[in-house]
Design an enzyme around this catalytic site. Structure first.
Site, short mmCIF file in Angstrom:
data_model
loop_
_atom_site.label_atom_id
_atom_site.label_comp_id
_atom_site.label_asym_id
_atom_site.label_seq_id
_atom_site.Cartn_x
_atom_site.Cartn_y
_atom_site.Cartn_z
CB VAL A 97 -0.93 0.02 1.23
CG1 VAL A 97 -1.79 1.27 1.23
CG2 VAL A 97 -1.81 -1.24 1.24
CB CYS A 98 2.06 3.29 -2.73
SG CYS A 98 3.53 4.27 -3.07
CG LEU A 99 -1.16 6.36 2.57
CD1 LEU A 99 -1.95 6.94 1.42
CD2 LEU A 99 -2.10 5.67 3.55
#
Length: 584
Positions: free
Chosen positions: A432-434
Site C-alpha cells: 500500500v503506497c502511502l
C-alpha cells in the site's frame, strides 16, 4: 499493448490459457485470440490479456525476465534441437542463464573469483602460461558460410514478419515477428530462414556485460554476490523517535518518474496523543470496551432503497470495531513472529482501540485480536461514485515492536487474478503506497509521527485519498493532464478496468469470506441486499454501453459507460454473482 502475433496469457478468475492475438479492436477493447490448446479462436476482452506474465509465477520461473512473453523482432535466440524445449511453460521464453543454475554462481567467494568465473580465469591463465613458453603464434582456419548452406541452425535472429489488420493496413513495426499461428521466423547466420515453435527458443544476451547486469544489477558486485540497490529508500529514526527518510542515502527527486505517486496523509487526530484524558480504558485487563452504540446498522448502508426487493435489511448488526479472541489463519502476517510489546506499545494500543471504537466511519470495519495484539484486519467498502463503489477492500496490518515510533505495515489483498492493479497505490503483491505508512516520500508533516498520527488516520487516508473517483491521476506526472482530452480518455479507461476488477472482489469475498469477517460479508451483501445493488448497477451500465448516445449528466459519473471489452469481462463476473445470489 496487444498486437497481432503477440503471445499472451488469457486469464480470468477461473482459468489461465496461453493465447495468440489475431486481431485487436482498440475502440471496443476486444481481441480475437487463437487458443493453441484447442485450436479455436475466441473473442475476448483485452482486460483479461496479460502480455508480460510478470504477475503469474505459474508461467515462468521467479527469475524470469520481465520484458514480455514470447520474443521480439531483433532478438538473438538459441534454437534447441528438435524434441527439446527451453524448459519454460508457454508463452514465456527464458533468457540464457535463467534456467542454468551455474550462471547464478556468486562472482566472489572469500575474496576470490567463484564458480564458472574461476574456471574461465584458470583457462585464461593456462593459455597465457603456454604462450610464454611456446610463443604466441597460433593458426586459425576461417570458415566461410555459404548462403543457404544450413550448417549453423542452432542460433539466429528473430526477423520481421508483417501482419495485416482487419482493415488491410500493414504494420511493419510490430514487436512480434511471427506468424499468427504462433510460430517464429528465425534467420540463421547463413541467411537460412526457418520457423520454430516458441518452446524451442531461448533468448541470448548481447554480451557478457548485459548478462552480468541482468543477474547482479548495475551497481557492481559485492563480496557476498549481491549488488547494492541505489534506488532503495533508506529510513532512520531521528532523536525524537520519528522515522524519517535518510536523504544522504539518495536523492528523493530521482524516483518521481519510476514510482507511483502515492497520496499524502490526512489529518484525523489533529491534537496528537499528548492529552492523557483521551485514555478510554476502565478495566484492568488493558482491553478497551467497545461501545454498544456501534452495533447499530450504519446509516451509510441505508441509502440504497430504490426498489422493494433491495430494501436494506437489519437481520444482522454491523460492528465497526471489535476485539476477537484469535487472529484468522488467512491473515497476511499470521506467520510473522509476534511483536514483543513494550509498555509504550501497550499504552498506545489502548488509546488506538478507544479511538477506533468511537470514530470509525460507517463503511470501515476493523478487527483486533487478543492472541495477536500486533495484528489488525480492516475492511473498507468502496465509496460512492468511484470505480470501487460497494467493493470490499481487505487490508491486513501488523504493528512491529517499535510502534508507535514506526508506522503500521499494511498488506492489501489484491483479488485481480494477475490482471493488473486495481489502483495505482494498491500493488498486486500487497504493498500500500502511502506517505503516512512510510512507503512513499512525503513532507515531515505527511509521514508517520508518533505524536500526530493514528491507525484511524491511516484507514481513513486509504478510503478518502486512494479509493477516489479518478485514481489514474495518482500516477506520477498525470495530474497535469487533468482536463485534457488525453487525461480524460485514459482516466475513463482506467476507471472501467478498476470497476470491472472490483466487481470480482465482491465474488471473491462471497466465495471465500475473509476470516473473522464472514458474518459481516454475509450481512452486507445478502441480508443487506448490497449484492442486488451491485448486480443492478452493473447491468444498468451494460445496457447504457450498448446504446449509441450518452447524456451530459453521465460526465460526472466515475464510470459513465463501458466498452465492449469491459462488458465481456463484467458479464462473466455478474453471472457468477447472480448464481451466488440465487443460491443464498
Amino acid at each position: 499493448m496487444k498486437r497481432p502475433g503477440d503471445h499472451v496469457v488469457w486469464r480470468s478468475e477461473d482459468f489461465r490459457r496461453h493465447a495468440i492475438v489475431q486481431s485487436v479492436n482498440a475502440n471496443d477493447r476486444t481481441a480475437k485470440v487463437l487458443l493453441p490448446d484447442s485450436n479455436t479462436i475466441e473473442l475476448v476482452s483485452v482486460l483479461e490479456l496479460d502480455p508480460h506474465g510478470t504477475s503469474d509465477p505459474s508461467i515462468a520461473f521467479p527469475q524470469a525476465s520481465s520484458d514480455g512473453l514470447g520474443v521480439c523482432r531483433g532478438d538473438f535466440v538459441f534454437v534447441h534441437p528438435d524434441g527439446a524445449t527451453n524448459g519454460f511453460k508457454k508463452p514465456a521464453v527464458p533468457r540464457i542463464g535463467e534456467v542454468e543454475q551455474w550462471v547464478r554462481d556468486n562472482p566472489i567467494v572469500d575474496g576470490q573469483l567463484g564458480g564458472w568465473r574461476k574456471e574461465m580465469a584458470h583457462i585464461g591463465a593456462s593459455i597465457s602460461a603456454r604462450r610464454a613458453t611456446e610463443g604466441s603464434q597460433e593458426t586459425f582456419t576461417m570458415i566461410h558460410l555459404a548462403q543457404g548452406s544450413g550448417n549453423i541452425t542452432w542460433i539466429g535472429e528473430v526477423t520481421q514478419v508483417c501482419g495485416v489488420t482487419d482493415t488491410g493496413y500493414i504494420h511493419e513495426l510490430w514487436p512480434l515477428q511471427l506468424k499468427l499461428n504462433g510460430s517464429i521466423e528465425v534467420t540463421h547466420p547463413d541467411s537460412t530462414v526457418n520457423y520454430y515453435p516458441l518452446e524451442r527458443l531461448t533468448k541470448l544476451y548481447d554480451g557478457m556485460e548485459q548478462l552480468e547486469n541482468a543477474l547482479w544489477g548495475d551497481g557492481g558486485d559485492s563480496q557476498d554476490g549481491h549488488s547494492g540497490d541505489e534506488g532503495e529508500q533508506v529510513w532512520s529514526m531521528d532523536e525524537d523517535g520519528v522515522w524519517q527518510p535518510d536523504l544522504d542515502g539518495g536523492d528523493w527527486e530521482d524516483y518521481e518518474d519510476d514510482e507511483v505517486q502515492c497520496v499524502d496523509s490526512m489529518d484525523v487526530v489533529s491534537d496528537g496523543w499528548a492529552d492523557e484524558s483521551m485514555d478510554p480504558f476502565t478495566h484492568e485487563s488493558g482491553i478497551p470496551e467497545v461501545s454498544s452504540a456501534q452495533n447499530a446498522c450504519p446509516s451509510a448502508l441505508k441509502e440504497f432503497d430504490d426498489t422493494d426487493e433491495c430494501t436494506i435489511g437489519t437481520a444482522l448488526t454491523w460492528t465497526r470495531f471489535e476485539i476477537l479472541s484469535a487472529a484468522p489463519l488467512d491473515h497476511a502476517f499470521i506467520s510473522s513472529p509476534p511483536a514483543q510489546p513494550s509498555k509504550l506499545f501497550l499504552s498506545r494500543l489502548k488509546k488506538e482501540y478507544g479511538v477506533l471504537s468511537s470514530s470509525l466511519p460507517d463503511t470501515i470495519i476493523v478487527r483486533a485480536y487478543e492472541d495477536r495484539i500486533d495484528l489488525l484486519r480492516s475492511l473498507i467498502i468502496g465509496p460512492e461514485n468511484t470505480p470501487y463503489e460497494d467493493a470490499p477492500m481487505l487490508i491486513d496490518w501488523i504493528l512491529d515492536s517499535n510502534f508507535p515510533h514506526s508506522p503500521p505495515i499494511a498488506h492489501f489483498h489484491s483479488w485481480t487474478n494477475g490482471n493488473g492493479r486495481v489502483n495505482p497505490n494498491l500493488y498486486e503483491e500487497g504493498k500500500v503506497c502511502l506517505s503516512i505508512l512510510g512507503t512513499w516520500s512525503g513532507d515531515r508533516d505527511e509521514i508517520w509521527s508518533a505524536a500526530r498520527s493514528s491507525l484511524l488516520q491511516a484507514f481513513v487516508s486509504i478510503q478518502g485519498l486512494v479509493l477516489v473517483k479518478e485514481p489514474w491521476f495518482c500516477e506520477p506526472a498525470y495530474e497535469k493532464l487533468r482536463g485534457t482530452e488525453e487525461g480524460i480518455v485514459n482516466s475513463r479507461l482506467y476507471n472501467e478496468k478498476a470497476y470491472v476488477l472490483s466487481r470480482a472482489f465482491v465474488r471473491r469475498a462471497l466465495e471465500v469470506p475473509p476470516g473473522s469477517l464472514e458474518s459481516e460479508i454475509k450481512w452486507l451483501y445478502y441480508d443487506n441486499n448490497r449484492l442486488r445493488k451491485v448486480l443492478r448497477d452493473a447491468r444498468a451500465l451494460i445496457k447504457k454501453g450498448t446504446t449509441a448516445h450518452s447524456n451530459d449528466s453521465d460526465q460526472d459519473l466515475a464510470v459513465p459507460r463501458l466498452t465492449a471489452g469491459g462488458i465481456l469481462t463484467l458479464e462473466r463476473t455478474l453471472n457468477k454473482l447472480q448464481f451466488l445470489l440465487n443460491d443464498s
